[in-house]
Motif scaffolding. Sequence first.
Motif, PDB file in Angstrom:
ATOM      1  N   MET A  49     -34.120   7.601 -20.298  1.00 52.37           N
ATOM      2  CA  MET A  49     -33.894   7.552 -18.893  1.00 52.37           C
ATOM      3  C   MET A  49     -34.601   6.125 -18.400  1.00 52.37           C
ATOM      4  N   LYS A  50     -35.685   6.044 -18.888  1.00 52.61           N
ATOM      5  CA  LYS A  50     -36.413   5.009 -18.490  1.00 52.61           C
ATOM      6  C   LYS A  50     -35.810   3.418 -18.718  1.00 52.61           C
ATOM      7  N   SER A  51     -35.191   3.624 -20.093  1.00 55.95           N
ATOM      8  CA  SER A  51     -34.422   2.501 -20.463  1.00 55.95           C
ATOM      9  C   SER A  51     -33.092   2.080 -19.841  1.00 55.95           C
ATOM     10  N   LEU A  52     -32.503   3.002 -19.541  1.00 53.59           N
ATOM     11  CA  LEU A  52     -31.319   3.039 -18.552  1.00 53.59           C
ATOM     12  C   LEU A  52     -31.503   2.550 -17.267  1.00 53.59           C
ATOM     13  N   LEU A  53     -32.875   2.861 -16.580  1.00 54.91           N
ATOM     14  CA  LEU A  53     -33.222   2.315 -15.275  1.00 54.91           C
ATOM     15  C   LEU A  53     -33.794   0.903 -15.498  1.00 54.91           C
ATOM     16  N   LYS A  54     -34.117   0.604 -16.406  1.00 58.19           N
ATOM     17  CA  LYS A  54     -34.556  -0.839 -16.669  1.00 58.19           C
ATOM     18  C   LYS A  54     -33.367  -1.685 -16.733  1.00 58.19           C
ATOM     19  N   SER A  55     -32.401  -1.280 -17.758  1.00 58.19           N
ATOM     20  CA  SER A  55     -30.987  -2.015 -17.714  1.00 58.19           C
ATOM     21  C   SER A  55     -30.365  -2.172 -16.463  1.00 58.19           C
ATOM     22  N   ALA A  56     -30.546  -1.091 -15.744  1.00 63.66           N
ATOM     23  CA  ALA A  56     -29.756  -1.089 -14.378  1.00 63.66           C
ATOM     24  C   ALA A  56     -30.415  -2.133 -13.554  1.00 63.66           C
ATOM     25  N   ALA A  57     -31.646  -2.224 -13.604  1.00 65.53           N
ATOM     26  CA  ALA A  57     -32.665  -3.052 -12.794  1.00 65.53           C
ATOM     27  C   ALA A  57     -32.241  -4.513 -12.956  1.00 65.53           C
ATOM     28  N   HIS A  58     -32.232  -4.882 -14.430  1.00 66.79           N
ATOM     29  CA  HIS A  58     -32.152  -5.975 -15.007  1.00 66.79           C
ATOM     30  C   HIS A  58     -30.214  -6.566 -14.534  1.00 66.79           C
ATOM     31  N   PHE A  59     -29.709  -5.622 -14.439  1.00 64.71           N
ATOM     32  CA  PHE A  59     -28.310  -5.874 -14.033  1.00 64.71           C
ATOM     33  C   PHE A  59     -28.064  -6.308 -12.644  1.00 64.71           C
ATOM     34  N   LEU A  60     -28.827  -5.560 -11.662  1.00 68.29           N
ATOM     35  CA  LEU A  60     -29.058  -5.832 -10.427  1.00 68.29           C
ATOM     36  C   LEU A  60     -29.631  -7.037  -9.940  1.00 68.29           C
ATOM     37  N   PHE A  61     -30.644  -7.345 -10.662  1.00 73.24           N
ATOM     38  CA  PHE A  61     -31.260  -8.711 -10.490  1.00 73.24           C
ATOM     39  C   PHE A  61     -30.705  -9.703 -11.137  1.00 73.24           C
ATOM     40  N   SER A  62     -29.838  -9.737 -12.106  1.00 77.24           N
ATOM     41  CA  SER A  62     -28.976 -10.662 -12.519  1.00 77.24           C
ATOM     42  C   SER A  62     -27.946 -11.103 -11.281  1.00 77.24           C
ATOM     43  N   LEU A  63     -27.375 -10.144 -10.636  1.00 80.64           N
ATOM     44  CA  LEU A  63     -26.606 -10.268  -9.731  1.00 80.64           C
ATOM     45  C   LEU A  63     -27.016 -11.048  -8.559  1.00 80.64           C
ATOM     46  N   LEU A  64     -28.545 -10.836  -8.158  1.00 75.33           N
ATOM     47  CA  LEU A  64     -29.019 -11.407  -7.173  1.00 75.33           C
ATOM     48  C   LEU A  64     -29.488 -12.899  -7.723  1.00 75.33           C
ATOM     49  N   ALA A  65     -29.682 -13.099  -8.905  1.00 73.81           N
ATOM     50  CA  ALA A  65     -30.210 -14.310  -9.257  1.00 73.81           C
ATOM     51  C   ALA A  65     -28.836 -15.524  -9.347  1.00 73.81           C
TER      52      ALA A  65
END
Length: 193
Positions: free
Chosen positions: A1-17
């Motif tokens: 679950m933790k790795s899934l949340l991290k992956s989602a966060a990386h995806f979201l911040f990639s969109l922001l960047a």
Amino acid sequence: MKSLLKSAAHFLFSLLALPLYCLFRLLSLIGAADSAFASFAQFLSLFPGVFGVYLRVAFHKFAMTHCDNDVVIGFGTLFSQQDTHIHSGTYIGPQCNIGKCTINKNCLIGSGVHILSGKGQHNFDDINTPLKDQGGQFEKVTIGEDSWLGNGALIMANVGKKCVVAAGSIVVKDIPDYAIVAGNPAKIIKMRK
């Protein structure tokens, strides 16, 4: 679950960047790419906390030669060269200044560490030419995997794998694998293997 949340966060911040990266690419067409890159790195270094860590990694993933997702880039850390590689598991502490280099996997870079783009950045041989006009040559410095650079270290040469560089040390010559070094200039005080 933790790795899934991290992956989602990386995806979201990639969109922001992504818009920042597009602006960076546009500006780098007008002027020098490394100058534009350094400006964006300075801006992104000012975002505190986890938000800043994720945003810096997301931008540098796009803008550097290589930056893995699972690295930490601390508050106030500046990068000056696009041709930089940061591999997985690496932690870069706050207020570092990183030049042209490869930082291999699982490295620990303490606070206030400076990794210069080699020793030849500035020429000073011609006494009749101002120092600022004499130029120099950038070299890519390599930090070997699983090495630890202590707070305030100044690195101008390659550091082997599984090395420890004591806080405040100044590395001017290549350090072999498994060495523990300290001092100015840094000297081997012990081998780990």
